[in-house]
Design a protein around this motif. Structure first.
Motif: not given
Length: 329
Positions: A263-276, A296-306
């Motif tokens: 889930s974290v990998v999908s969120l990290f690479y998904g948001t990075a790909l979305g920015v690109y 930059a902000l949402v992914t680090p915030m959601l990681n602990p919850f995941i």
């Protein structure tokens, strides 16, 4: 013999070069942020302050839970605590300066401050990327070679892998920063972003940025394709091993240990790909800036919850930590 006209032109060029260098040292960048509407500034301040506090508190709780519970002294949680530390550092590089600028109604960031922000953010972003790859390797060993897991993933190797991630990230960040130092910035420069992004800073330069652009493309390619290929390879092996497990319960138990990381990998690479994609498709820098808030902000915030909501061991450790804190107080 040098003609007076040629000498004077040479002297004027020399003065202009010196003036350009002085302006480079005194250059002040202006971070335009997400919006210039004065009415939105209190809303943005409250929103980003809340996100920052949640990010720091959530990741700090993960680190404290892992360090305080002996049952979590395993390679997977050791890498998770380092990921949480990198997330705290990356958001702390960006958000406090943005909050100060909103509160003081100033958009300025010094030349040195901008370079420091580039250096630290690139460092911790690369650290996140590489740690996710190491965590995928950890899950691969745990599922595909369970009998040899503790022998392969020994404490010495775990510390070595984290140090290698830190070394690679630091070298990449320093290379970007040192290459930026050679550029000239001849006037007050407006960056349509809420932090000093490497690509945005390069657009503000008035000198040749060919080497810098090559470094950006090279590092993006190597640190994008390389780790992603490692993660995909690990999960291909993991899925093939899980499919060979005869019982449905065994398959679910094996795959559940990978659910949070996936889930974290999908969120990290998904948001990075979305920015690109947003920066490539749209010409509006504002839309690209809003998209960059995600990674930059949402992914680090959601990681602990995941990791806490999907993990029984982590929830138990957090419960013990919370009860212990209240009992002491």
């Amino acid at each position: 013999y040098i003609p007076f006209g040629d000498w004077s032109l040479s002297f004027i060029r020399f003065l202009n070069n010196m003036k350009s260098k002085n302006q480079t040292l005194a250059a002040e960048f202006l971070l335009l942020g997400l919006s210039e509407d004065p009415g939105l500034q209190p809303v943005l301040f409250g929103l980003f302050l809340t996100m920052y506090l949640v990010t720091v508190l959530g990741n700090l709780l993960i680190i404290l839970a892992v360090s305080s519970d002996p049952h979590l002294h395993t390679p997977m949680y050791f890498f998770l605590s380092n990921l949480s530390l990198a997330d705290i550092c990356s958001t702390s590089t960006l958000v406090p300066k943005m909050l100060v600028n909103i509160q003081t109604e100033s958009k300025a960031i010094s030349y040195a401050g901008c370079l420091a922000q580039v250096c630290f953010f690139v460092n911790f972003l690369c650290m996140d990327n590489l740690l996710l790859t190491v965590m995928a390797y950890d899950r691969y060993v745990a599922i595909c070679h369970p009998l040899h897991y503790m022998v392969i993933m020994n404490p010495r190797l775990c510390v070595l892998l984290v140090l290698i991630c830190l070394l690679i990230s630091t070298v990449v960040a320093l290379l970007h920063t040192l290459l930026l130092l050679r550029l000239s910035f001849c006037k007050h420069l407006e960056i349509p972003h809420f932090f000093c992004d490497v690509t945005q800073v390069l657009k503000m330069a008035c000198s040749n940025t060919l080497v810098n652009n090559i470094m950006v493309y090279l590092s993006t390619t190597l640190l994008g394709i390389g780790p992603m290929s490692g993660i995909i390879f690990s999960y291909v092996q993991i899925v093939s091993s899980i499919l060979r497990i005869p019982s449905t319960g065994g398959r679910y138990k094996a795959f559940s240990t990978c659910g949070s990381h996936l889930s974290v990998v999908s969120l990290f690479y998904g948001t990075a790909l979305g920015v690109y994609l947003s920066s490539a498709v749209t010409d509006s820098p504002r839309k690209a800036t809003v998209a960059s808030v995600m990674y930059a902000l949402v992914t680090p915030m959601l990681n602990p919850f995941i990791y806490s909501l999907r993990n029984k061991d982590m929830k138990g450790a957090l419960r013990k930590l919370t009860l212990g804190t209240f009992s002491i107080s």
